[in-house]
Design an enzyme around this catalytic site. Structure first.
Site, short mmCIF file in Angstrom:
data_model
loop_
_atom_site.label_atom_id
_atom_site.label_comp_id
_atom_site.label_asym_id
_atom_site.label_seq_id
_atom_site.Cartn_x
_atom_site.Cartn_y
_atom_site.Cartn_z
N ASN A 1 0.84 -1.20 0.00
CA ASN A 1 0.00 0.00 0.00
C ASN A 1 0.88 1.25 0.00
O ASN A 1 1.75 1.41 -0.83
CB ASN A 1 -0.93 -0.05 1.22
CG ASN A 1 -2.05 0.96 1.16
OD1 ASN A 1 -2.72 1.08 0.14
ND2 ASN A 1 -2.25 1.70 2.24
N ASP B 1 -5.61 8.73 5.97
CA ASP B 1 -5.01 8.06 4.81
C ASP B 1 -3.61 8.61 4.62
O ASP B 1 -2.82 8.62 5.55
CB ASP B 1 -5.91 8.26 3.58
CG ASP B 1 -5.74 7.14 2.55
OD1 ASP B 1 -4.59 6.86 2.18
OD2 ASP B 1 -6.74 6.57 2.11
#
Length: 283
Positions: free
Chosen positions: A93, A190
């Site tokens: 990620n 995030d």
């Protein structure tokens, strides 16, 4: 830039005056000229979570199956590391180069239900891979203080932002402490970035906003955005006085909003991003 599926990992390339980013699900690495709107697209063979440009040319990319060096000229991918061959329900990620040129990359579990089986890894200059943190849901939000002595990191699903003491010489982290626990309404944390004052910016992916935190984790500013699901930001422009923000596709009762790259003046200037410094050649 519109029409993206899952835009992430923006980086201002001062050498070309452009923004590089990934569309995770296309999957592709993209370079955009913010003035003309022209773009170059390099397709990837599988999901791409993030990347960093390399000193000397090329990029280091985090694909689902591992970390590779990428040659822009001929599209060649050269395997560097497979951090998680034993975790088939994970994918790589958020990733970013640290100030001294290592590449940090996290993973996330994509099983149902999602489990805390993600981790954070460090790719050193020689290409060696070290697991640094484990037991994460979604590793995210990497950023370093202006002096390179503190590292910020978030776990999006756990909804925590942590800061660690950072040793640039060894790449070791220590003294991790939680500095904020944003709610869904605040903005699930995030991607992250640091401004010139050492404040930490977090993309509030669940609340359509950017949150600016003090180094101690106090919320200082919240900026509402014209996108529902911002995923990450970087500072750019000649004076690093603009924010470039990526977003994910978002389903709503009124329809589907595609991912985008947007830009607007920053309230405070940022800092240049960092590049991976390999001790080997990206041939």
């Amino acid at each position: 830039m519109d029409g993206l599926q899952a835009a992430e990992s923006p980086f201002w390339d001062e050498t070309t005056g452009s923004v590089c980013l990934v569309d995770m699900l296309a999957p592709a690495l993209i370079r955009v000229d913010p003035v003309s709107g022209n773009s170059d697209v390099w397709s990837m063979p599988e999901i791409i979570g993030s990347f960093a440009l390399c000193e000397g040319g090329g990029a280091i990319v985090a694909l689902r199956s591992g970390v590779f060096l990428f040659n822009f000229d001929d599209g060649r991918l050269t395997l560097i590391a497979r951090p998680e061959p034993d975790r088939p329900e994970n994918r790589l990620n958020d990733g970013k180069a640290s100030p001294e040129g290592r590449f940090w990359i996290g993973s996330m579990n994509v099983g149902t239900p999602r489990r805390p089986e993600g981790a954070l890894y460090r790719i050193d200059h020689d290409g060696s891979c070290t697991k640094v943190l484990d037991g994460l849901y979604t590793s995210n939000g990497l950023a370093w203080s202006p002096d390179g002595r503190r590292m910020f990191h978030s776990d999006s699903r756990a909804q925590i932002i942590r800061v660690f003491d950072y040793d640039p010489a060894s790449g070791e982290i220590s003294s991790g402490r939680v500095v904020s626990c944003p709610t869904e309404a605040d903005g699930r944390p995030d991607g992250g970035a640091i401004d010139s004052e050492g404040f930490y910016w977090s993309a509030g992916v669940s609340a359509g906003c950017l949150n600016r935190y003090s180094p101690e984790g106090r919320l200082i500013e919240r900026h509402k955005l014209p996108v529902a699901s911002p995923s990450m930001m970087c500072f750019g422009g000649h004076a690093y006085d603009r924010l470039f923000v990526t977003s994910l596709s978002h389903e709503s009762p009124s329809g589907r909003d595609c991912g985008r790259l947007i830009s607007f003046p920053a309230t405070v200037p940022g800092l240049p991003g960092h590049r991976f410094r390999p001790l080997f050649k990206n041939s």
